[in-house]
Design a protein around this motif. Structure first.
Motif, PDB file in Angstrom:
ATOM      1  N   CYS A  63      -3.351   6.525   4.725  1.00 51.42           N
ATOM      2  CA  CYS A  63      -3.375   5.596   3.300  1.00 51.42           C
ATOM      3  C   CYS A  63      -4.301   6.305   2.447  1.00 51.42           C
ATOM      4  O   CYS A  63      -5.505   6.733   2.883  1.00 51.42           O
ATOM      5  CB  CYS A  63      -3.885   4.000   3.515  1.00 51.42           C
ATOM      6  N   PRO A  64      -4.221   6.379   1.087  1.00 53.14           N
ATOM      7  CA  PRO A  64      -5.044   7.095   0.246  1.00 53.14           C
ATOM      8  C   PRO A  64      -6.441   6.218  -0.019  1.00 53.14           C
ATOM      9  O   PRO A  64      -7.203   6.825  -0.493  1.00 53.14           O
ATOM     10  CB  PRO A  64      -4.252   7.507  -1.116  1.00 53.14           C
ATOM     11  N   THR A  65      -6.174   4.993   0.025  1.00 53.01           N
ATOM     12  CA  THR A  65      -7.190   3.901   0.024  1.00 53.01           C
ATOM     13  C   THR A  65      -7.561   3.014   1.168  1.00 53.01           C
ATOM     14  O   THR A  65      -6.590   3.221   1.899  1.00 53.01           O
ATOM     15  CB  THR A  65      -6.912   3.043  -1.434  1.00 53.01           C
ATOM     16  N   SER A  66      -8.750   2.609   1.210  1.00 54.44           N
ATOM     17  CA  SER A  66      -9.053   1.738   2.433  1.00 54.44           C
ATOM     18  C   SER A  66      -8.077   0.491   2.332  1.00 54.44           C
ATOM     19  O   SER A  66      -7.588   0.024   1.426  1.00 54.44           O
ATOM     20  CB  SER A  66     -10.498   1.271   2.212  1.00 54.44           C
TER      21      SER A  66
ATOM     22  N   ARG B 223       0.778  -1.275   0.060  1.00 54.62           N
ATOM     23  CA  ARG B 223      -0.033   0.166   0.139  1.00 54.62           C
ATOM     24  C   ARG B 223       0.834   1.192   0.207  1.00 54.62           C
ATOM     25  O   ARG B 223       1.966   1.273   0.599  1.00 54.62           O
ATOM     26  CB  ARG B 223      -0.917  -0.118   1.214  1.00 54.62           C
ATOM     27  N   ARG B 224       0.332   2.291  -0.794  1.00 51.18           N
ATOM     28  CA  ARG B 224       1.227   3.430  -0.611  1.00 51.18           C
ATOM     29  C   ARG B 224       0.724   4.326   0.537  1.00 51.18           C
ATOM     30  O   ARG B 224      -0.570   4.402   1.153  1.00 51.18           O
ATOM     31  CB  ARG B 224       0.650   4.257  -1.874  1.00 51.18           C
ATOM     32  N   VAL B 225       1.516   4.851   1.401  1.00 51.38           N
ATOM     33  CA  VAL B 225       1.282   5.381   2.972  1.00 51.38           C
ATOM     34  C   VAL B 225       2.058   6.546   2.957  1.00 51.38           C
ATOM     35  O   VAL B 225       3.133   6.671   2.495  1.00 51.38           O
ATOM     36  CB  VAL B 225       1.438   4.108   3.930  1.00 51.38           C
ATOM     37  N   GLU B 226       1.797   7.267   3.934  1.00 47.91           N
ATOM     38  CA  GLU B 226       2.472   8.406   4.536  1.00 47.91           C
ATOM     39  C   GLU B 226       2.761   8.260   6.068  1.00 47.91           C
ATOM     40  O   GLU B 226       1.441   8.124   6.748  1.00 47.91           O
ATOM     41  CB  GLU B 226       1.673   9.658   4.236  1.00 47.91           C
ATOM     42  N   VAL B 227       3.808   8.324   6.586  1.00 47.08           N
ATOM     43  CA  VAL B 227       3.716   7.905   8.130  1.00 47.08           C
ATOM     44  C   VAL B 227       5.184   8.760   8.437  1.00 47.08           C
ATOM     45  O   VAL B 227       6.402   8.616   7.736  1.00 47.08           O
ATOM     46  CB  VAL B 227       4.017   6.550   8.428  1.00 47.08           C
ATOM     47  N   GLY B 228       5.180   9.291   9.508  1.00 44.45           N
ATOM     48  CA  GLY B 228       6.176   9.888  10.233  1.00 44.45           C
ATOM     49  C   GLY B 228       7.182  10.908   9.132  1.00 44.45           C
ATOM     50  O   GLY B 228       8.308  11.085   9.029  1.00 44.45           O
ATOM     51  N   GLY B 229       6.280  11.746   8.205  1.00 49.51           N
ATOM     52  CA  GLY B 229       6.913  12.386   7.250  1.00 49.51           C
ATOM     53  C   GLY B 229       7.502  11.752   6.141  1.00 49.51           C
ATOM     54  O   GLY B 229       8.073  12.338   5.172  1.00 49.51           O
ATOM     55  N   GLU B 230       7.119  10.583   6.081  1.00 49.13           N
ATOM     56  CA  GLU B 230       7.844   9.759   4.949  1.00 49.13           C
ATOM     57  C   GLU B 230       6.928   9.282   4.036  1.00 49.13           C
ATOM     58  O   GLU B 230       5.590   9.026   4.551  1.00 49.13           O
ATOM     59  CB  GLU B 230       8.741   8.423   5.506  1.00 49.13           C
ATOM     60  N   HIS B 231       7.070   9.193   2.752  1.00 40.96           N
ATOM     61  CA  HIS B 231       5.924   8.596   1.626  1.00 40.96           C
ATOM     62  C   HIS B 231       6.564   7.560   1.059  1.00 40.96           C
ATOM     63  O   HIS B 231       7.830   7.694   0.743  1.00 40.96           O
ATOM     64  CB  HIS B 231       5.548   9.676   0.787  1.00 40.96           C
ATOM     65  N   GLY B 232       5.608   6.618   0.704  1.00 43.08           N
ATOM     66  CA  GLY B 232       6.389   5.601   0.008  1.00 43.08           C
ATOM     67  C   GLY B 232       5.394   4.036   0.080  1.00 43.08           C
ATOM     68  O   GLY B 232       4.178   4.373   0.492  1.00 43.08           O
ATOM     69  N   VAL B 233       5.673   3.255  -0.494  1.00 45.41           N
ATOM     70  CA  VAL B 233       5.052   1.886  -0.421  1.00 45.41           C
ATOM     71  C   VAL B 233       5.656   1.038   0.516  1.00 45.41           C
ATOM     72  O   VAL B 233       6.692   0.694   0.792  1.00 45.41           O
ATOM     73  CB  VAL B 233       5.218   1.143  -1.775  1.00 45.41           C
TER      74      VAL B 233
ATOM     75  N   GLY C  85      12.838  -6.226  11.559  1.00 51.18           N
ATOM     76  CA  GLY C  85      13.146  -7.464  12.737  1.00 51.18           C
ATOM     77  C   GLY C  85      13.032  -6.781  13.996  1.00 51.18           C
ATOM     78  O   GLY C  85      12.898  -7.195  15.112  1.00 51.18           O
ATOM     79  N   ASP C  86      13.252  -5.357  13.851  1.00 45.30           N
ATOM     80  CA  ASP C  86      13.079  -4.553  15.184  1.00 45.30           C
ATOM     81  C   ASP C  86      11.767  -3.956  15.227  1.00 45.30           C
ATOM     82  O   ASP C  86      11.552  -3.035  16.227  1.00 45.30           O
ATOM     83  CB  ASP C  86      14.195  -3.227  15.325  1.00 45.30           C
ATOM     84  N   GLY C  87      10.754  -4.449  14.444  1.00 43.43           N
ATOM     85  CA  GLY C  87       9.342  -3.733  14.799  1.00 43.43           C
ATOM     86  C   GLY C  87       9.289  -2.637  13.871  1.00 43.43           C
ATOM     87  O   GLY C  87       7.761  -2.352  13.831  1.00 43.43           O
ATOM     88  N   ARG C  88      10.137  -1.993  13.147  1.00 42.99           N
ATOM     89  CA  ARG C  88       9.673  -0.823  12.253  1.00 42.99           C
ATOM     90  C   ARG C  88       9.291  -1.222  11.124  1.00 42.99           C
ATOM     91  O   ARG C  88       9.271  -2.366  10.766  1.00 42.99           O
ATOM     92  CB  ARG C  88      11.008   0.090  12.349  1.00 42.99           C
ATOM     93  N   LEU C  89       8.476  -0.324  10.458  1.00 44.51           N
ATOM     94  CA  LEU C  89       7.923  -0.480   9.151  1.00 44.51           C
ATOM     95  C   LEU C  89       8.928   0.037   8.012  1.00 44.51           C
ATOM     96  O   LEU C  89       9.123   1.128   7.814  1.00 44.51           O
ATOM     97  CB  LEU C  89       6.769   0.219   9.045  1.00 44.51           C
ATOM     98  N   ALA C  90       8.888  -0.895   6.913  1.00 44.69           N
ATOM     99  CA  ALA C  90       9.833  -0.514   5.950  1.00 44.69           C
ATOM    100  C   ALA C  90       9.097   0.074   4.949  1.00 44.69           C
ATOM    101  O   ALA C  90       7.995  -0.357   4.214  1.00 44.69           O
ATOM    102  CB  ALA C  90      10.546  -2.076   5.234  1.00 44.69           C
ATOM    103  N   LEU C  91       9.449   1.104   4.214  1.00 44.20           N
ATOM    104  CA  LEU C  91       8.962   1.715   3.289  1.00 44.20           C
ATOM    105  C   LEU C  91       9.961   1.772   2.174  1.00 44.20           C
ATOM    106  O   LEU C  91      11.000   2.004   2.133  1.00 44.20           O
ATOM    107  CB  LEU C  91       8.493   3.189   3.525  1.00 44.20           C
ATOM    108  N   ARG C  92       9.270   1.938   0.863  1.00 43.31           N
ATOM    109  CA  ARG C  92      10.210   2.094  -0.507  1.00 43.31           C
ATOM    110  C   ARG C  92       9.659   3.143  -1.025  1.00 43.31           C
ATOM    111  O   ARG C  92       8.638   3.512  -1.515  1.00 43.31           O
ATOM    112  CB  ARG C  92       9.895   0.936  -1.405  1.00 43.31           C
TER     113      ARG C  92
END
Length: 269
Positions: A249-252, A210-220, A226-233
């Protein structure tokens, strides 16, 4: 308050199958169960439960709405080792909630870092509040609300176990099962960290792709690291790990039914 049997100590304590839930604190109504565990003298495993919160809290300052007797509202006091990142407990608790509420034909999804979904509807949430080595883990599960009783205009459409599956489980057994599963997951996390749970978390990762925005970052959104963080591309192809922030998220958001999704290797900042 006649929608369900009250979750009083007399009813619940005989069902407890571990150390979580001892002591068991119950009040018919309160501002928030989080506030009932402020006494530093409470041991790990103390649980506070209510039928209705007048000022329930969610993440990012949002409120948590409920109708008396229709939800499972509880907080659990934990004293985790300093070696383990407290933030990971959102995922540990989320996995325990997902296991507790899912049906055999429908796996519950986890929307990083703290929401649990069934069939694309948010049915539960986790809230961590920590201070002085003590973590109070709040859990809210919508159990029997009808469609018209659920909050509207939420980032993820709200649902209850009853409205989504057509069957609202007994709250007493639901609570006993939740505490048992959560104790098992918590003990495993204390012993081995998050790594042994990553495949199960990834199988439930509803944000992946999903394309998301979180913590000032945008990406898929990609995998849960492994440390619980979310990986974005990012759009330029670079990767970043995000540790906190409000997901947009722009979509449901739906959820995965498969439970064997592969896990992508971790990326670095």
């Amino acid at each position: 308050m006649d929608r369900h049997t009250l979750l009083t100590p007399t009813v619940v304590e005989p069902l407890l199958r571990g150390r979580f839930g001892r002591p068991y604190l119950w009040v018919e109504s309160c501002a928030s169960t989080q506030d009932l565990l402020r006494d530093p003298g409470f041991p790990e495993g103390a649980v506070a439960v209510t039928e209705h919160q007048t000022a329930g809290r969610g993440r990012a300052g949002r409120g948590w709405e409920d109708i008396a007797g229709s939800s499972l509202l509880c907080s659990l006091l934990l004293r985790p080792d300093e070696a383990r990142p407290v933030q990971q407990l959102s995922l540990v608790a989320g996995l325990a909630v997902a296991e507790t509420v899912e049906e055999s034909r429908d796996a519950a999804g986890i929307k990083w870092p703290n929401d649990v979904l069934l069939r694309g509807r948010k049915v539960a949430g986790v809230l961590l509040e920590s201070s002085g080595g003590v973590v109070v883990c709040g859990i809210g599960i919508n159990v029997s609300q009808a469609e018209g009783e659920l909050p509207a205009a939420t980032p993820v459409p709200a649902g209850s176990l009853g409205s989504v599956t057509g069957h609202a489980p007994d709250r007493t057994e639901l609570l006993a099962t939740l505490l048992e599963v959560l104790e098992h997951r918590y003990d495993a996390w204390r012993g081995s960290g998050l790594a042994p749970m990553l495949d199960e978390l990834e199988a439930r990762n509803v944000l992946r792709g999903r394309r998301v925005e979180v913590g000032g970052e945008h990406g898929v959104a990609e995998h849960i690291a492994g440390d619980g963080r979310l990986a974005l591309r990012r759009s330029d192809g670079t990767a970043v790990l995000v540790g906190s922030g409000e997901i947009r998220c722009p979509t449901s958001v739906g959820h995965q039914r498969r439970m064997d999704a592969p896990r992508t290797p971790d990326v670095s900042d």
